[in-house]
Every structure is written in C-alpha cells, then in structure tokens.
Design an enzyme around this catalytic site. Structure first.
Site: not given
Length: 308
Positions: A88, A162-163, A203, A205, A207-208, A261
């Site tokens: 991913d 993602n975020d 789904t 960070y 999600l954790s 990243q």
C-alpha cells in the site's frame, strides 16, 4: 482550473495500449515481478514504460534496455494505466504522483496487508489478460488537499490519499489544538494528535486509533483523535465538502504527516487546512473483487479461535 469535484463513476480509459510499471525499490522479488510483467505485456503488444527510480533500483536484477523509463510526470503524460507492484505504501506514493494526470492504477500485492493492492503475485499474469481485455472494474477514490498555513501564507501544500495526521512528534507530551469546520469552532483538544482520513485511509492509521471503517462509496472524512485527554472526544464523520482547519495552540514538537510518507514540522499558531481535492484516483479491480471479502480476509473476520 476546474474546481468541481469528479463524480464517483470514474472516467477510466478503454483497454490500454501503453502501460507504466512502478515498483517498490531495493527488492529482488519485485524486480523479478517487473521483469515478468514487462516481458508479458510486450508479448501482448503493449508499450511498456518503467518509472525511473524503479528502473534505477532494479537494473542489477534485470535487463531494462528494451524499456523506456522516466519520471512520474513523464509517465503521466504517456501512460494509459500504471501497474503498481509492492504494498500500500508504494500505491500511496504512485497515487499522489499520478493523480493530476488521471492515470488509473492497478495494484499487485507484494507487501503485507495490501488493502489497495488486490492482485496476488501468483495471479498477476492471468489478471493482466483480464485487464487488457477491459474486464477490470473502475472505482474512484477521493484525495485530500492540505495546506500548512503560517501567518497568512501557505508554506507547504500536499495531497493525501489515506490521511493527514497532526501529532505531537518525537516529544512525549500531548499537544493542544483547536478544530474548526467551515470556520465554525468545534472543540479544543488535548491529545497525542488528530487523524483526518478518507474512506481509503479508514483502514490505515485511523483504524488502529478505533476510527470507523468507511466503504469507498461513502463520501465522508473521518476525524479521529489520538489518545485524547478527555474520553468524550470521539471519532466523528463530516461531509466531503466540509473544510477542516486544525490550529496548533501549544506544542513542543508537533508535525503534520501526509500518508505517513511526507512530514512537515509545525509551529505554535500554525494551521493545517484540509479539503477534498479536485483530483481523484481511479483504482482498477479484477473481476469478482469485493470490498467486504477483502476486509474479511485482511482483518480475519469470521475466523474461529485456534484450538490448543
């Protein structure tokens, strides 16, 4: 520039003629997969392009003299589709680089979980047949635009698939921040940070951190506090047209992270302003792909406890 958001039905190209290959760096296994893909696609009459850093890092493992290579900008101008080989993280980087060129992405999983890279290496060549025959199913994923504003000036701008995460950095102290949505004050938060996630990032960070899982068809943004001091600060969802602002009230070493990243150091009184991007990514899935089946597999839903 067109500021209208794309519709959720992706405008993906017909069966491709020019295919770009992008791979995780410094991996003999991925170098071998790139070699297999390049040769196979060439035999099928495709023009094969290889991303330049991928080519540079796998050149000791395969002969690249037959394939043209270039930057993501060059790939964006010439490729009909990009096949991303890795996990991913590799897909996230390729998505941010190619989003403005509207190049559809196909993922071959050679990482760990692989929520976005849904083709197994063992099925890689068979799936390429379906891809070239136009049988893959398009799915649009939204991205976020984020600006770090210092004073009245934007000092950094980035995309995120993602975020966007604002956190305390390396110092083990909570940060204080204020959250605004469309200019309206929402709350003052003392925590380890705040995650602003798309459905794709739900789904990851988020999600954790006990955030909700959002189906890709849900056009919403999740706001997930990281270890909030007040236990009543719970994850909330806002619309994809809302504009989010995170203001740093007090922090020693706060940072903003884009897809985990790209990292930017923040100062007190900095703002991180986040909105849905005008760009989106088209992911191409093989026939029979099911988001819920993927979740069952990756998250081990419905598995019986092991007997001892």
């Amino acid at each position: 520039m067109n500021n209208a958001f794309p519709e959720d039905s992706a405008d993906c190209a017909p069966p491709p003629r020019t295919i770009a290959l992008v791979g995780k760096y410094h991996s003999p296994e991925i170098a071998e997969s790139i070699r297999l893909l390049a040769n196979y696609l060439h035999e099928r009459g495709m023009t094969v392009l290889i991303e330049e850093e991928t080519a540079c890092n796998v050149i000791s493992h395969l002969e690249l003299g037959s394939w043209a290579s270039g930057s993501f900008t060059w790939l964006g101008a010439h490729a009909d589709i990009a096949v991303v080989v890795g996990g991913d993280g590799t897909m996230l980087n390729a998505a941010r680089q190619l989003a403005r060129y509207r190049v559809p992405l196909v993922g071959v999983n050679q990482g760990r979980l692989g929520f976005m890279t849904d083709i197994a290496r063992s099925d890689m060549l068979t799936c390429m047949d379906d891809l070239l025959d136009g049988k893959f199913v398009p799915e649009t994923r939204m991205l976020l635009d984020a600006d770090v504003v210092r004073g009245e000036r934007s000092v950094v701008s980035n995309l995120a698939l993602n975020d966007v995460v604002v956190d305390k950095g390396a110092i083990g102290r909570m940060i204080e921040l204020e959250l605004f949505i469309d200019g309206e004050f929402i709350y003052h938060l003392r925590s380890d940070g705040l995650i602003v996630a798309t459905s794709t990032g739900s789904t990851a960070y988020a999600l954790s951190a006990n955030g909700p899982i959002l189906h890709p068809q849900v056009s919403a943004i999740a706001l997930v506090p990281l270890c909030p001091h007040a236990l009543t600060n719970r994850p909330i969802l806002v619309g994809d047209r809302n504009e989010i602002e995170i203001r740093i009230v007090h922090a020693t070493d706060s940072r903003a992270h884009f897809d985990g990243q790209v990292t930017v150091d923040l100062r007190n009184e900095d703002s991180v302003r986040i909105r849905r991007s005008e760009y989106s990514i088209c992911l191409l899935h093989p026939p029979g792909h099911s988001y819920f089946a993927m979740l069952r597999q990756k998250l081990h839903w419905s598995e019986r406890p092991k007997e001892h």
